[in-house]
Design a protein around this motif. Structure first.
Motif, PDB file in Angstrom:
ATOM      1  N   THR A   1       0.872  -1.184  -0.078  1.00  0.00           N
ATOM      2  CA  THR A   1       0.150   0.018   0.078  1.00  0.00           C
ATOM      3  C   THR A   1       0.664   1.257  -0.007  1.00  0.00           C
ATOM      4  OG1 THR A   1      -0.083  -0.671   2.418  1.00  0.00           O
ATOM      5  CG2 THR A   1      -2.084  -0.814   1.003  1.00  0.00           C
ATOM      6  N   ASP A   2       2.121   0.969  -0.224  1.00  0.00           N
ATOM      7  CA  ASP A   2       3.174   2.079  -0.212  1.00  0.00           C
ATOM      8  C   ASP A   2       3.043   3.113   0.850  1.00  0.00           C
ATOM      9  OD1 ASP A   2       4.016   1.378  -2.649  1.00  0.00           O
ATOM     10  OD2 ASP A   2       2.927   2.747  -3.895  1.00  0.00           O
ATOM     11  N   ASP A   3       2.742   2.411   2.026  1.00  0.00           N
ATOM     12  CA  ASP A   3       2.752   3.419   3.558  1.00  0.00           C
ATOM     13  C   ASP A   3       3.711   2.397   4.484  1.00  0.00           C
ATOM     14  OD1 ASP A   3       1.315   1.157   3.850  1.00  0.00           O
ATOM     15  OD2 ASP A   3      -0.441   2.259   4.536  1.00  0.00           O
ATOM     16  N   GLY A   4       3.708   3.152   5.533  1.00  0.00           N
ATOM     17  CA  GLY A   4       4.866   2.459   6.577  1.00  0.00           C
ATOM     18  C   GLY A   4       6.124   3.260   6.551  1.00  0.00           C
ATOM     19  N   ALA A   5       6.753   3.248   7.680  1.00  0.00           N
ATOM     20  CA  ALA A   5       8.168   3.773   7.644  1.00  0.00           C
ATOM     21  C   ALA A   5       9.219   2.832   7.928  1.00  0.00           C
ATOM     22  CB  ALA A   5       8.048   4.989   8.629  1.00  0.00           C
TER      23      ALA A   5
ATOM     24  N   THR B   1      15.205  10.436  14.675  1.00  0.00           N
ATOM     25  CA  THR B   1      14.618   9.955  13.516  1.00  0.00           C
ATOM     26  C   THR B   1      13.292   8.994  13.739  1.00  0.00           C
ATOM     27  OG1 THR B   1      17.056   9.884  12.994  1.00  0.00           O
ATOM     28  CG2 THR B   1      15.525   8.352  11.507  1.00  0.00           C
ATOM     29  N   VAL B   2      13.079   8.586  15.058  1.00  0.00           N
ATOM     30  CA  VAL B   2      11.982   7.757  15.084  1.00  0.00           C
ATOM     31  C   VAL B   2      10.867   8.593  15.006  1.00  0.00           C
ATOM     32  CG1 VAL B   2      10.589   6.109  16.834  1.00  0.00           C
ATOM     33  CG2 VAL B   2      13.071   5.587  16.250  1.00  0.00           C
ATOM     34  N   VAL B   3      11.099   9.880  15.702  1.00  0.00           N
ATOM     35  CA  VAL B   3       9.987  10.761  16.093  1.00  0.00           C
ATOM     36  C   VAL B   3       9.587  11.483  14.556  1.00  0.00           C
ATOM     37  CG1 VAL B   3       9.373  13.294  16.596  1.00  0.00           C
ATOM     38  CG2 VAL B   3      10.263  11.610  18.094  1.00  0.00           C
ATOM     39  N   ARG B   4      10.674  11.624  13.664  1.00  0.00           N
ATOM     40  CA  ARG B   4      10.524  12.101  12.248  1.00  0.00           C
ATOM     41  C   ARG B   4       9.577  10.893  11.477  1.00  0.00           C
ATOM     42  NH1 ARG B   4      14.373  12.921   8.176  1.00  0.00           N
ATOM     43  NH2 ARG B   4      16.071  11.604   9.301  1.00  0.00           N
TER      44      ARG B   4
ATOM     45  N   PRO C   1       4.644  12.935   6.792  1.00  0.00           N
ATOM     46  CA  PRO C   1       3.299  12.944   6.032  1.00  0.00           C
ATOM     47  C   PRO C   1       3.398  12.121   5.113  1.00  0.00           C
ATOM     48  CG  PRO C   1       4.866  14.847   5.367  1.00  0.00           C
ATOM     49  CD  PRO C   1       5.620  14.243   6.485  1.00  0.00           C
ATOM     50  N   ARG C   2       2.057  11.629   4.814  1.00  0.00           N
ATOM     51  CA  ARG C   2       1.686  10.481   3.759  1.00  0.00           C
ATOM     52  C   ARG C   2       2.672  10.684   2.495  1.00  0.00           C
ATOM     53  NH1 ARG C   2      -1.676   5.865   4.018  1.00  0.00           N
ATOM     54  NH2 ARG C   2      -1.498   5.806   1.858  1.00  0.00           N
TER      55      ARG C   2
ATOM     56  N   ARG D   1       4.971   7.574   0.800  1.00  0.00           N
ATOM     57  CA  ARG D   1       4.961   7.277  -0.338  1.00  0.00           C
ATOM     58  C   ARG D   1       6.049   7.004  -1.008  1.00  0.00           C
ATOM     59  NH1 ARG D   1       0.400   9.731  -2.253  1.00  0.00           N
ATOM     60  NH2 ARG D   1      -0.760   8.749  -0.659  1.00  0.00           N
ATOM     61  N   ARG D   2       6.486   8.367  -1.251  1.00  0.00           N
ATOM     62  CA  ARG D   2       7.827   8.382  -1.993  1.00  0.00           C
ATOM     63  C   ARG D   2       9.163   7.568  -1.554  1.00  0.00           C
ATOM     64  NH1 ARG D   2       7.841  13.627  -1.459  1.00  0.00           N
ATOM     65  NH2 ARG D   2       9.828  13.700   0.055  1.00  0.00           N
ATOM     66  N   ARG D   3       9.201   7.513  -0.426  1.00  0.00           N
ATOM     67  CA  ARG D   3      10.346   6.628   0.010  1.00  0.00           C
ATOM     68  C   ARG D   3      10.058   5.169  -0.118  1.00  0.00           C
ATOM     69  NH1 ARG D   3      13.779   8.759   4.503  1.00  0.00           N
ATOM     70  NH2 ARG D   3      13.274  10.919   4.970  1.00  0.00           N
TER      71      ARG D   3
END
Ligand code: G6P
Length: 509
Positions: A418-422, A452-455, A460-461, A465-467
């Motif tokens: 779904t192209d989400d998640g970090a 970095t965890v906070v970032r 933003p979505r 998605r880009r990453r």
């Protein structure tokens, strides 16, 4: 001496019980008939004690086995390895469409070869001495002996001119031992873990023997270019071996040219994504969120319980973020899967104690009735449950202090269709060379890790998605089948000509 500790060929012949041996049982027509043999410390099998239908074994899932299956089928290949417990082994048998030859270890060899030299000498040494390696001559002798046994079993089953692919740090002497018995074979070696810089490797009292053991191969593959470069330097410094630009070491005394290069391993991307999309996994992911009480943020870690993985660093960062209220109004939970591993080794026992202490402290301070802040799971889960957990996790925190590759990072990306998640990912993992669109961190820098965890939690979505898309593109182009094909194609032509698609280690000499 137990059965398992006896001479390999004799042991194998005696230990194949009637009715268990698969196509071409031990000591029968299969001897010397295999065109392709994979040699690894572990067999890809699990023991199933009550299994009236089968032969007491089940194939365990895994990327490597999926990747080599086509070539195994095509060539009537064989997998040589240890089934994972001391004592008698069943010789050659079929399991889930694979033929395997089991190598036995006595209880003493499990202690000296596996827990000792492999996992208390080489493992910490190759992971930049995160804990001090121990050097014991008795362990080295067991390492030599067990490597000889693996080489003997392999030599016995290989057909004339066969290809043999040896894997990982437990078996670094096998290439030269095998070449001595069978100079007709084409021998490849792949190291799954880092190869350290020479200043560290030089500690090893048996550094010359290890280098010479590996140089029995025609092609030596590493995860990263830096590992290959470190190895070439070790060839020159530890063994006086001449190296040439383009990743070539000249083995002595025969003057054979050995190719050295980087081939980062991958996963079965399509298979895992298919599983992640399956209705069962989608439903289970929803159920996991519900069982966690529908938190606003699910952070997750998943590792073997190993000191290289930086579990304490990530828990410390999470604890401080909770202490400081940095998640704001959002209720966060951390799910840490810690697969039991090497449980009789002292450093692993100490780590478990430390991790469980920190988890207890965090939950004592930040948990509420029925709402722990950390869900710590000291279990091993199947692929389906892992896929569901990856689907449920908003932020995957992968913080090894040193890691050859780290396939958990790749598995998370494969499941995020779904192209989400970090993905928060340590710079010190091989995966960081490829997944450059992750939130990269130095796990030793706790403040940097927290930021970095906070970032990652606040991104933003569109940025996520880009990453994720960039990482998924990279993964789609480089799955484990491609990795195996590429390595084996290079092995077929080694040492004659390098293939364009593999990265030749730069030789700084
Ligand atoms: C790492 C090593 C493998 C090893 C695995 C599990 O991934 O590179 O060679 O098999 O850990 O460790 P174990 O000691 O249980 O085989």
């Amino acid at each position: 001496m137990t059965e398992a500790a006896g001479d390999a060929e004799e042991t194998e012949r005696r230990q194949a019980p009637a009715g268990r041996a698969g196509s071409g049982g031990a000591g029968t027509a299969s001897s010397g008939s295999r065109g392709f043999i994979l040699v690894a410390n572990r067999l890809p099998v699990d023991r199933v004690p009550d299994d009236p239908a089968g032969n007491g074994w089940r194939r365990s899932p895994g990327g490597l086995v999926t990747a080599v299956e086509p070539v195994m089928r095509r060539t009537g290949g064989l997998w040589v390895g240890w089934p994972g417990a001391s004592g008698e082994v069943p010789g050659v048998f079929d399991v889930g469409g694979l033929t395997v030859a089991s190598v036995g270890l006595s209880e003493e060899e499990v202690e000296d070869f596996y827990e000792g030299f492999a996992n208390t000498t080489l493992w910490p040494l190759y992971h930049d001495v995160i804990v001090p390696p121990q050097y014991h001559r008795r362990w080295w002798e067991a390492y030599e002996k067990v490597n000889r046994r693996f080489a003997a079993v392999t030599a016995r089953h290989a057909a004339a001119g066969a290809t043999v692919w040896v894997h990982d740090y437990q078996l670094q002497l096998v290439p030269a031992l095998l070449r001595r018995r069978r100079p007709d074979l084409r021998i490849g070696f792949f190291d799954h873990i880092p190869f350290p810089g020479y200043e560290i490797f030089a500690q090893l009292p048996w550094r010359r023997q290890i280098v010479q053991g590996l140089l029995g191969a025609d092609l030596i593959g590493f995860q990263r270019v830096s590992d290959a470069t470190n190895f070439l330097r070790a060839c020159r410094r530890a063994a006086g071996v001449v190296t040439r630009p383009g990743g070539i070491a000249v083995a002595q005394p025969d003057g054979r040219e050995v190719r050295v290069g980087a081939f980062g391993i991958s996963i079965d991307v399509v298979g895992l994504e298919r599983l992640a999309r399956s209705p069962g996994v989608v439903a289970r992911a929803g159920q996991i969120r519900a069982e966690l009480g529908h938190p606003d943020l699910i952070l997750m870690g998943a590792d073997r319980l190993d000191y290289t993985k930086g579990i304490l660093h990530r828990l410390k960062a999470y604890e401080e973020l909770l202490d400081e209220g940095r998640f704001g109004d959002r209720r966060a939970v951390f799910v840490q899967v810690a697969t039991p591993s090497r449980e009789r080794v002292a450093e692993y026992q100490a780590l478990r104690k430390d991790v469980e202490g920190v988890v207890g402290r965090i939950n004592g301070t930040h948990g509420r009735l029925g709402r722990p802040a950390v869900h710590y799971l000291h279990h091993s889960y199947g692929t389906e449950e892992m896929a569901a957990l990856y689907r449920a996790a908003d932020v995957m925190v992968v913080t090894p202090l040193r890691d050859g590759m780290n396939l958990v990072a790749k598995e998370y990306v494969a499941c995020r269709y779904t192209d989400d998640g970090a993905l928060v990912l340590s710079e010190f993992s091989g995966a960081a060379d490829e997944l450059t669109a992750a939130f990269l961190v130095n796990p030793h820098d706790i403040d940097g890790l927290k930021d970095t965890v906070v970032r990652a939690c606040a991104a933003p979505r569109p940025q996520l998605r880009r990453r994720m898309r960039a990482m998924r593109r990279r993964l789609a182009a480089w799955d484990v089948a491609r990795w195996a094909e590429d390595y084996l194609a290079a092995l077929r032509t080694a040492p004659l000509r390098p293939r364009e698609s593999w990265t030749v280690a730069a030789d700084p000499s």
